[in-house]
Enzyme design. Structure first.
Site, short mmCIF file in Angstrom:
data_model
loop_
_atom_site.label_atom_id
_atom_site.label_comp_id
_atom_site.label_asym_id
_atom_site.label_seq_id
_atom_site.Cartn_x
_atom_site.Cartn_y
_atom_site.Cartn_z
N ASN A 135 -39.16 52.33 -7.50
CA ASN A 135 -38.34 51.50 -6.98
C ASN A 135 -37.52 52.01 -5.45
O ASN A 135 -37.21 51.78 -4.39
CB ASN A 135 -37.81 50.64 -7.20
N GLU A 446 -27.02 62.16 -12.01
CA GLU A 446 -28.06 62.21 -10.23
C GLU A 446 -26.30 61.87 -9.53
O GLU A 446 -25.96 61.54 -9.99
CB GLU A 446 -28.88 61.53 -9.55
N1 LIG Z 1 -31.81 55.11 -14.55
C1 LIG Z 1 -32.17 54.83 -13.04
O1 LIG Z 1 -32.01 56.12 -12.53
C2 LIG Z 1 -33.71 54.94 -12.81
C3 LIG Z 1 -33.66 54.63 -11.59
C4 LIG Z 1 -34.96 53.73 -10.84
C5 LIG Z 1 -35.95 52.77 -12.29
N2 LIG Z 1 -35.33 53.53 -13.53
C6 LIG Z 1 -36.80 52.57 -14.74
O2 LIG Z 1 -37.88 52.42 -14.22
C7 LIG Z 1 -38.27 52.29 -14.44
C8 LIG Z 1 -39.38 51.35 -13.90
O3 LIG Z 1 -40.33 51.94 -13.57
P1 LIG Z 1 -41.74 52.53 -13.87
O4 LIG Z 1 -42.26 51.60 -13.13
O5 LIG Z 1 -42.16 53.44 -12.59
O6 LIG Z 1 -41.71 52.61 -14.99
P2 LIG Z 1 -42.52 54.05 -15.54
O7 LIG Z 1 -41.79 55.06 -16.94
O8 LIG Z 1 -43.85 53.46 -16.27
O9 LIG Z 1 -43.26 55.25 -14.90
C9 LIG Z 1 -42.44 55.76 -14.68
C10 LIG Z 1 -42.88 57.46 -13.77
O10 LIG Z 1 -43.17 58.38 -14.80
C11 LIG Z 1 -44.83 58.17 -14.68
N3 LIG Z 1 -45.55 58.31 -16.37
C12 LIG Z 1 -45.52 57.64 -17.01
N4 LIG Z 1 -46.19 58.25 -18.20
C13 LIG Z 1 -46.34 58.89 -18.43
C14 LIG Z 1 -46.10 59.90 -19.81
N5 LIG Z 1 -46.58 59.50 -20.42
N6 LIG Z 1 -45.99 61.61 -18.70
C15 LIG Z 1 -45.08 61.90 -18.09
N7 LIG Z 1 -45.11 61.01 -17.02
C16 LIG Z 1 -45.22 59.46 -17.26
C17 LIG Z 1 -44.75 57.71 -14.30
O11 LIG Z 1 -46.69 57.48 -13.34
C18 LIG Z 1 -44.29 57.63 -12.94
O12 LIG Z 1 -44.55 57.92 -12.02
C19 LIG Z 1 -37.66 50.42 -15.25
O13 LIG Z 1 -37.23 50.55 -16.93
C20 LIG Z 1 -36.32 51.00 -14.32
O14 LIG Z 1 -35.05 50.91 -15.48
C21 LIG Z 1 -34.48 54.61 -13.91
C1 LIG Z 2 -28.83 52.36 -4.72
N1 LIG Z 2 -28.91 51.63 -6.02
C2 LIG Z 2 -28.82 50.54 -5.84
C3 LIG Z 2 -27.68 52.07 -6.92
C4 LIG Z 2 -29.98 51.67 -7.42
C5 LIG Z 2 -30.27 53.25 -8.37
C6 LIG Z 2 -31.72 53.45 -8.51
C7 LIG Z 2 -32.18 53.15 -9.90
O1 LIG Z 2 -32.47 52.59 -10.07
#
Ligand SMILES: NC(=O)c1ccc[n+]([C@@H]2O[C@H](COP(=O)([O-])OP(=O)(O)OC[C@H]3O[C@@H](n4cnc5c(N)ncnc54)[C@H](O)[C@@H]3O)[C@@H](O)[C@H]2O)c1
Ligand SMILES: C[N+](C)(C)CCCC=O
Length: 474
Positions: A135, A446
């Site tokens: 994202n 972060e």
């Molecule tokens: N808290 C935060 O800062 C933050 C920011 C952005 C997104 N997110 C979360 O991320 C999710 C959406 O992103 P997504 O669909 O890419 O998530 P995801 O967990 O499917 O994948 C995230 C990353 O992990 C990798 N991955 C997948 N399986 C793995 C494994 N077994 N071992 C190591 N790496 C692996 C993927 O290739 C990708 O690069 C949502 O739940 C969202 O809330 C959190």
């Molecule tokens: C910059 N925002 C909007 C706080 C998003 C941080 C990364 C989360 O998905």
């Protein structure tokens, strides 16, 4: 032939093929970690001020190429160009911020009896791994690499296979700015490549951004060699709107909390609790504003909502809307696939932003992270009640409150179980401010000064100025 994931991952934009991408296997991952380690040996011996100068140059290049990188990010991800520009601005600011901190890293001097003393050294960890979600592809790569590099580490970064493009641009920029070859390496791939990184014995730390289920796997794999872990995971954050709020701001805040990046934002405030007395007025205004969001070509400056990441994600989000209807929610607007007039966008994964009324806490749309443009609105009566309901979740990434009552605002912030609470705004996260979750939304931070602690370790050096005690022969 590659045995990892799909042999060839096809990356699409607006339903059209953008590129083919070959996931890295064991050999490439080993090479990336080895060359990162060689670079680490040089980089970690440089003075903080020397690292700072190189990082400032990287920030300058990003700033200079901001519009071009933002365009690539739009093609990479599908978000609107104005949002992508903000992401790139946040990115160079982040590198500047940690460049400034690189020269300030220092230990402590501790006086001991008899003139002896101890001191502490803040040292890097070694080769760190960054694994990103799709994202905020460029920004996530910077949020991880900037503090890592400032502390003297190297980083091997794996972007999401859905957005492989801009992390490579970042690697090229770091190299152009003067980091040693291999200091920031990008490996491409999905789960299997990620697992190779997390299981690798020569990796000191994994900083992961992604979903809760994957985060748990990352933690488990990292535990085998006791790697440090930062987990930035998903959320289902509450936004609480009291009747004494400035309603226009609360409505704008609810849109900020739900519809940035087509609703695919981890910290979004998707459970919108509105005090019953103002619910009709709030709904009228929020629906009016939601209906006027301009959806379409994300490369146009006038667009405010682009396309979702994949067909699969679009279908998943539409599925949540159907399920919500079955469970009794009322769709006040949106919730459908959207086809822009422009023929070149016909294959894109667009969706009209959705506001759901008649929601209850036990509904799927209120309990689960949807990761799409869907806002669930719920009425409440008292502060005590809404706090209990807001906290009744395994997630704890963010939260928000709108009220004019300053005491109430801080009391609510104190009692919400989440890593961030926004008062009278939402989704504001400048680099100076730490960002990270509570509960199953993860741990570690972060941004902010504190992140230095997650990319460094403290060594204690004890210095004897007198003679050693003859303890065993006394
Ligand atoms: N808290 C935060 O800062 C933050 C920011 C952005 C997104 N997110 C979360 O991320 C999710 C959406 O992103 P997504 O669909 O890419 O998530 P995801 O967990 O499917 O994948 C995230 C990353 O992990 C990798 N991955 C997948 N399986 C793995 C494994 N077994 N071992 C190591 N790496 C692996 C993927 O290739 C990708 O690069 C949502 O739940 C969202 O809330 C959190
Ligand atoms: C910059 N925002 C909007 C706080 C998003 C941080 C990364 C989360 O998905």
């Amino acid at each position: 032939p590659c045995k990892y994931d799909l042999c060839r991952l096809t990356v699409v934009y607006a339903g059209r093929k953008l590129c083919d991408m070959f996931p890295c296997g064991k050999e490439e991952v080993d090479q990336a970690i080895q060359s990162a380690h060689a670079a680490y040996l040089k980089w970690s011996k440089m003075a903080g001020m020397e690292r700072s100068r190189v990082m400032l140059e990287a920030a300058r290049i990003i700033r200079e190429r901001r519009d071009n990188i933002a365009k690539l990010e739009v093609i990479n991800n599908g978000k609107s160009i104005t949002e992508a520009q903000v992401d790139i601005d946040v990115s160079w600011q982040t590198i500047e911020y940690y460049a400034g901190m690189a020269g300030t890293l220092a230990g402590q001097h501790i006086q001991l009896p008899g003139g002896s003393f101890a001191y502490t050294r803040r040292e890097p960890l070694g080769v760190c791994v960054g694994i990103g979600a799709w994202n905020y592809p460029f920004q996530v790569a910077v949020w991880k690499s900037a503090p890592a590099l400032a502390c003297g580490n190297a980083m091997v970064f794996k972007p999401s296979p859905f957005t492989p493009v801009t992390a490579v641009i970042l690697a090229e920029i770091y190299k152009e700015a003067g980091v040693p070859d291999g200091l920031f390496n990008v490996v491409q791939g999905g789960a299997e490549t990620g697992a190779l990184l997390c299981n690798h014995p020569n990796v000191a730390k994994v900083s992961f951004t992604g979903s809760v289920p994957t985060g748990k796997k990352v933690m488990e794999m990292s535990a085998k060699t006791v790697k440090q872990v930062t987990l930035e995971l998903g959320g289902k954050s509450p936004l609480i709107i009291f009747k004494d709020c400035e309603l226009d701001n609360a409505v704008k805040g609810a849109l900020m909390a739900n519809f940035l990046t087509q609703g695919q934002v981890c910290c979004n405030g998707t459970r919108v609790y509105v005090q019953r007395e103002i619910l009709p007025k709030f709904l009228e205004e929020v629906v009016r504003k939601t209906k006027t969001i301009r959806i379409g070509d994300p490369l146009l400056e006038t667009t405010r909502m682009g396309a979702l990441i994949t067909k699969q994600q679009l279908d998943k989000v539409l599925g949540f809307v159907s399920q919500a209807k079955k469970e009794g929610a009322k769709v006040l607007c949106g919730g459908d696939a959207f086809t822009p007039d422009d023929p070149k966008l016909k294959g894109g994964y667009f969706m009209s932003p959705c506001v759901l009324d008649n929601c209850r806490d036990d509904m799927t749309c209120v309990k689960e992270e949807i990761f799409g443009p869907v806002m669930s609105v719920l009425p409440f009566d008292t502060e005590e009640e809404v706090l209990m309901r807001a906290n009744n979740t395994t997630f704890g990434l963010a939260s928000g409150v709108f009220t004019r009552d300053i005491s109430r605002a801080h009391r609510v912030a104190e009692n919400l179980q989440a890593g961030t609470c926004f008062i009278n705004n939402y989704n504001i996260s400048p680099v100076e401010v730490p960002f990270g979750g509570y509960k199953q939304s993860g741990f570690g931070k972060e941004n902010g000064q504190v992140t230095i602690e997650y990319y460094s370790q403290l060594k204690t050096v004890v210095v004897e100025m007198g003679d050693v005690d003859d303890y065993f022969n006394n």
